[in-house]
Design a protein around this motif. Structure first.
Motif, mmCIF file in Angstrom:
data_model
loop_
_atom_site.group_PDB
_atom_site.id
_atom_site.type_symbol
_atom_site.label_atom_id
_atom_site.label_comp_id
_atom_site.label_asym_id
_atom_site.label_seq_id
_atom_site.Cartn_x
_atom_site.Cartn_y
_atom_site.Cartn_z
ATOM 1 N N ALA A 53 0.850 -1.195 0.000
ATOM 2 C CA ALA A 53 0.000 0.000 0.000
ATOM 3 C C ALA A 53 0.879 1.236 0.000
ATOM 4 N N PHE A 54 0.232 2.370 -0.299
ATOM 5 C CA PHE A 54 0.946 3.636 -0.401
ATOM 6 C C PHE A 54 0.173 4.741 0.323
ATOM 7 N N PHE B 207 0.248 9.035 0.156
ATOM 8 C CA PHE B 207 0.774 10.213 -0.504
ATOM 9 C C PHE B 207 0.501 11.421 0.389
ATOM 10 N N THR C 119 5.763 10.397 -9.001
ATOM 11 C CA THR C 119 4.686 9.445 -9.272
ATOM 12 C C THR C 119 4.605 9.102 -10.762
ATOM 13 N N TRP D 55 2.337 0.575 -9.839
ATOM 14 C CA TRP D 55 1.356 0.989 -8.830
ATOM 15 C C TRP D 55 0.113 0.081 -8.787
ATOM 16 N N ALA E 170 -4.137 3.111 -2.003
ATOM 17 C CA ALA E 170 -3.415 4.337 -1.688
ATOM 18 C C ALA E 170 -4.307 5.227 -0.838
ATOM 19 N N LEU F 62 -4.424 9.151 -8.824
ATOM 20 C CA LEU F 62 -4.002 7.841 -8.310
ATOM 21 C C LEU F 62 -4.917 6.733 -8.818
ATOM 22 N N MET G 104 -4.481 2.515 -8.804
ATOM 23 C CA MET G 104 -4.553 2.287 -7.362
ATOM 24 C C MET G 104 -5.994 2.353 -6.874
ATOM 25 N N VAL H 68 -8.066 4.002 -4.295
ATOM 26 C CA VAL H 68 -7.903 5.146 -3.409
ATOM 27 C C VAL H 68 -8.947 5.069 -2.303
#
Length: 196
Positions: free
Chosen positions: A77-78, A80, A97, A104, A109, A132, A137, A139
């Motif tokens: 996972a990310f 930002f 990015t 990704w 995210a 994103l 991803m 989100v």
């Protein structure tokens, strides 16, 4: 095996304050048992986008891109962490990015935004959601939004006053949302290969 989460931060400013929020998130996710790494765009100093990572012949991308691609692919996972510049995204974080795409895919995210004023980077957060998502991803719906960053976190990323208490109260839902989707995506990837 602990969850692997990358926290991305993109300000290049000399007296940047958002690093406090990035450090707070790294500490908070680590305390919940995740393996967390801060990826600081300024420290990486990637060039302005000329070629995406995938556009280099295999093994010929700059070392910083090779290393970061491996970290992104290995992450679950990310997060930002973004400030807001003139109603928009921070260019350093966006540039980082944009160097990647397929790396990704199929991971969640979350967006945490901040500002020196009361708007808390909300307009940048909205812009990041669409970007994103377009980059493959998932989100999550929970955001952290921190206005008056200097009055919310000190230089060691410790909460200050009522604003810091509000951030501490908001963080568990943000982290729970991200880790729920992380677990769901990890389970699905183990069960079935992504369609593309």
């Amino acid at each position: 095996m602990p969850d692997r989460i990358l926290v991305f931060y993109g300000s290049y400013r000399r007296d940047r304050m958002g690093i406090r929020l990035a450090d707070f998130i790294v500490a908070g996710l680590s305390a919940r048992g995740a393996e967390v790494e801060l990826i600081d765009a300024k420290a990486l100093a990637l060039p302005m986008l000329d070629r995406m990572y995938k556009e280099y012949p295999s093994g010929s991308a700059p070392q910083a891109l090779e290393e970061l691609a491996k970290k992104i692919k290995a992450a679950d996972a990310f997060v930002f962490v973004t400030g807001e510049y003139n109603w928009g995204m921070q260019p350093g974080l966006k540039n980082l990015t944009d160097h990647f795409l397929e790396e990704w895919f199929w991971r969640p995210a979350a967006v945490a935004s901040y500002s020196a004023g009361r708007i808390a980077g909300a307009r940048a957060a909205v812009a990041w959601h669409g970007t994103l998502s377009e980059m493959g991803m998932i989100v999550v719906s929970s955001n952290l939004a921190v206005g008056l960053i200097a009055e919310t976190l000190d230089e060691q990323a410790k909460p200050l006053g009522d604003a810091g208490l509000a951030l501490e109260r908001a963080f568990p839902r943000f982290a729970d949302d991200l880790t729920w989707w992380l677990a769901a995506a990890k389970l699905q990837r183990a069960h079935k290969d992504p369609p593309y």
